[in-house]
Write a protein that holds these residues in place. Sequence first.
Motif, PDB file in Angstrom:
ATOM      1  N   ASN A 198       0.800  -1.230   0.000  1.00  0.00           N
ATOM      2  CA  ASN A 198       0.000   0.000   0.000  1.00  0.00           C
ATOM      3  C   ASN A 198       0.830   1.276   0.000  1.00  0.00           C
ATOM      4  N   VAL A 199       2.117   1.155  -0.198  1.00  0.00           N
ATOM      5  CA  VAL A 199       2.995   2.315  -0.203  1.00  0.00           C
ATOM      6  C   VAL A 199       2.871   3.032  -1.545  1.00  0.00           C
ATOM      7  N   ARG A 200       2.657   4.327  -1.502  1.00  0.00           N
ATOM      8  CA  ARG A 200       2.504   5.094  -2.737  1.00  0.00           C
ATOM      9  C   ARG A 200       3.835   5.381  -3.413  1.00  0.00           C
ATOM     10  N   VAL A 201       4.782   5.858  -2.659  1.00  0.00           N
ATOM     11  CA  VAL A 201       6.096   6.180  -3.210  1.00  0.00           C
ATOM     12  C   VAL A 201       6.922   4.898  -3.179  1.00  0.00           C
ATOM     13  N   ARG A 202       7.234   4.372  -4.357  1.00  0.00           N
ATOM     14  CA  ARG A 202       7.849   3.056  -4.477  1.00  0.00           C
ATOM     15  C   ARG A 202       9.367   3.111  -4.637  1.00  0.00           C
ATOM     16  N   ASP A 203       9.947   4.292  -4.692  1.00  0.00           N
ATOM     17  CA  ASP A 203      11.369   4.434  -4.988  1.00  0.00           C
ATOM     18  C   ASP A 203      12.276   3.653  -4.042  1.00  0.00           C
ATOM     19  N   TYR A 204      11.930   3.613  -2.781  1.00  0.00           N
ATOM     20  CA  TYR A 204      12.799   2.987  -1.790  1.00  0.00           C
ATOM     21  C   TYR A 204      12.356   1.584  -1.380  1.00  0.00           C
ATOM     22  N   VAL A 205      11.309   1.074  -1.980  1.00  0.00           N
ATOM     23  CA  VAL A 205      10.797  -0.238  -1.600  1.00  0.00           C
ATOM     24  C   VAL A 205      11.858  -1.329  -1.752  1.00  0.00           C
ATOM     25  N   PRO A 206      12.566  -1.436  -2.874  1.00  0.00           N
ATOM     26  CA  PRO A 206      13.594  -2.485  -2.970  1.00  0.00           C
ATOM     27  C   PRO A 206      14.663  -2.377  -1.881  1.00  0.00           C
ATOM     28  N   LEU A 207      15.062  -1.177  -1.553  1.00  0.00           N
ATOM     29  CA  LEU A 207      16.063  -0.980  -0.501  1.00  0.00           C
ATOM     30  C   LEU A 207      15.518  -1.416   0.860  1.00  0.00           C
ATOM     31  N   LEU A 208      14.276  -1.068   1.148  1.00  0.00           N
ATOM     32  CA  LEU A 208      13.655  -1.460   2.411  1.00  0.00           C
ATOM     33  C   LEU A 208      13.448  -2.971   2.488  1.00  0.00           C
ATOM     34  N   VAL A 209      13.060  -3.563   1.372  1.00  0.00           N
ATOM     35  CA  VAL A 209      12.904  -5.018   1.320  1.00  0.00           C
ATOM     36  C   VAL A 209      14.249  -5.681   1.579  1.00  0.00           C
ATOM     37  N   GLU A 210      15.303  -5.182   0.934  1.00  0.00           N
ATOM     38  CA  GLU A 210      16.637  -5.748   1.140  1.00  0.00           C
ATOM     39  C   GLU A 210      17.044  -5.650   2.611  1.00  0.00           C
ATOM     40  N   HIS A 211      16.835  -4.512   3.202  1.00  0.00           N
ATOM     41  CA  HIS A 211      17.181  -4.316   4.612  1.00  0.00           C
ATOM     42  C   HIS A 211      16.462  -5.339   5.493  1.00  0.00           C
ATOM     43  N   ASN A 212      15.172  -5.511   5.277  1.00  0.00           N
ATOM     44  CA  ASN A 212      14.391  -6.421   6.104  1.00  0.00           C
ATOM     45  C   ASN A 212      14.779  -7.881   5.877  1.00  0.00           C
ATOM     46  N   VAL A 213      15.046  -8.254   4.632  1.00  0.00           N
ATOM     47  CA  VAL A 213      15.461  -9.628   4.340  1.00  0.00           C
ATOM     48  C   VAL A 213      16.824  -9.901   4.969  1.00  0.00           C
ATOM     49  N   LEU A 214      17.752  -8.967   4.849  1.00  0.00           N
ATOM     50  CA  LEU A 214      19.067  -9.140   5.471  1.00  0.00           C
ATOM     51  C   LEU A 214      18.937  -9.295   6.986  1.00  0.00           C
ATOM     52  N   ARG A 215      18.087  -8.499   7.590  1.00  0.00           N
ATOM     53  CA  ARG A 215      17.867  -8.599   9.034  1.00  0.00           C
ATOM     54  C   ARG A 215      17.359  -9.988   9.399  1.00  0.00           C
ATOM     55  N   ARG A 216      16.414 -10.499   8.632  1.00  0.00           N
ATOM     56  CA  ARG A 216      15.855 -11.823   8.911  1.00  0.00           C
ATOM     57  C   ARG A 216      16.894 -12.923   8.702  1.00  0.00           C
ATOM     58  N   LEU A 217      17.681 -12.825   7.632  1.00  0.00           N
ATOM     59  CA  LEU A 217      18.692 -13.842   7.367  1.00  0.00           C
ATOM     60  C   LEU A 217      19.784 -13.831   8.441  1.00  0.00           C
ATOM     61  N   ARG A 218      20.184 -12.663   8.857  1.00  0.00           N
ATOM     62  CA  ARG A 218      21.196 -12.568   9.924  1.00  0.00           C
ATOM     63  C   ARG A 218      20.660 -13.137  11.241  1.00  0.00           C
ATOM     64  N   ALA A 219      19.413 -12.878  11.529  1.00  0.00           N
ATOM     65  CA  ALA A 219      18.794 -13.404  12.753  1.00  0.00           C
ATOM     66  C   ALA A 219      18.720 -14.928  12.692  1.00  0.00           C
ATOM     67  N   GLU A 220      18.402 -15.475  11.529  1.00  0.00           N
ATOM     68  CA  GLU A 220      18.364 -16.928  11.380  1.00  0.00           C
ATOM     69  C   GLU A 220      19.761 -17.524  11.567  1.00  0.00           C
ATOM     70  N   ARG A 221      20.773 -16.863  11.020  1.00  0.00           N
ATOM     71  CA  ARG A 221      22.161 -17.325  11.190  1.00  0.00           C
ATOM     72  C   ARG A 221      22.556 -17.323  12.657  1.00  0.00           C
ATOM     73  N   ALA A 222      22.237 -16.247  13.345  1.00  0.00           N
ATOM     74  CA  ALA A 222      22.597 -16.116  14.758  1.00  0.00           C
ATOM     75  C   ALA A 222      21.872 -17.173  15.587  1.00  0.00           C
ATOM     76  N   HIS A 223      20.639 -17.432  15.237  1.00  0.00           N
ATOM     77  CA  HIS A 223      19.843 -18.419  15.961  1.00  0.00           C
ATOM     78  C   HIS A 223      20.380 -19.830  15.733  1.00  0.00           C
ATOM     79  N   ALA A 224      20.868 -20.099  14.523  1.00  0.00           N
ATOM     80  CA  ALA A 224      21.412 -21.419  14.182  1.00  0.00           C
ATOM     81  C   ALA A 224      22.766 -21.669  14.831  1.00  0.00           C
ATOM     82  N   ALA A 225      23.478 -20.608  15.132  1.00  0.00           N
ATOM     83  CA  ALA A 225      24.837 -20.761  15.694  1.00  0.00           C
ATOM     84  C   ALA A 225      24.851 -21.073  17.160  1.00  0.00           C
TER      85      ALA A 225
END
Length: 72
Positions: A45-72
Motif C-alpha cells: 500500500n505504499v505510494r512512493v515506491r522508490d525505496y521499496v527495494p532498498l527497504l525489502v533488502e534491509h528487512n530480508v538481510l535482518r531476517r537472514l542474519r537473525a536466522e544465522r545467529a539463531h542457528a549458531a
Amino acid sequence: MSCTNPASEFEALVYLVERLVGRFPECSEDELFVLIADELESFDNVRVRDYVPLLVEHNVLRRLRAERAHAA
C-alpha cells in the motif's frame, strides 16, 4: 539493466536476488524469493515506491542474519 541504477522496481528486485545469493549461498533462490515476496507484500500500500527495494533488502538481510545467529 544496471545494478547501480535500475530502471524499475522489478529490475532492482532482480539484482537483490543476485546479491543475496552471493552473500547467503546456503539459501536456495526459492527460499530467498519467499523472503523477498513476504517483505514486498508488507509494502503493497505504499505510494512512493522508490525505496521499496532498498527497504525489502534491509528487512530480508535482518531476517537472514537473525536466522544465522539463531542457528549458531
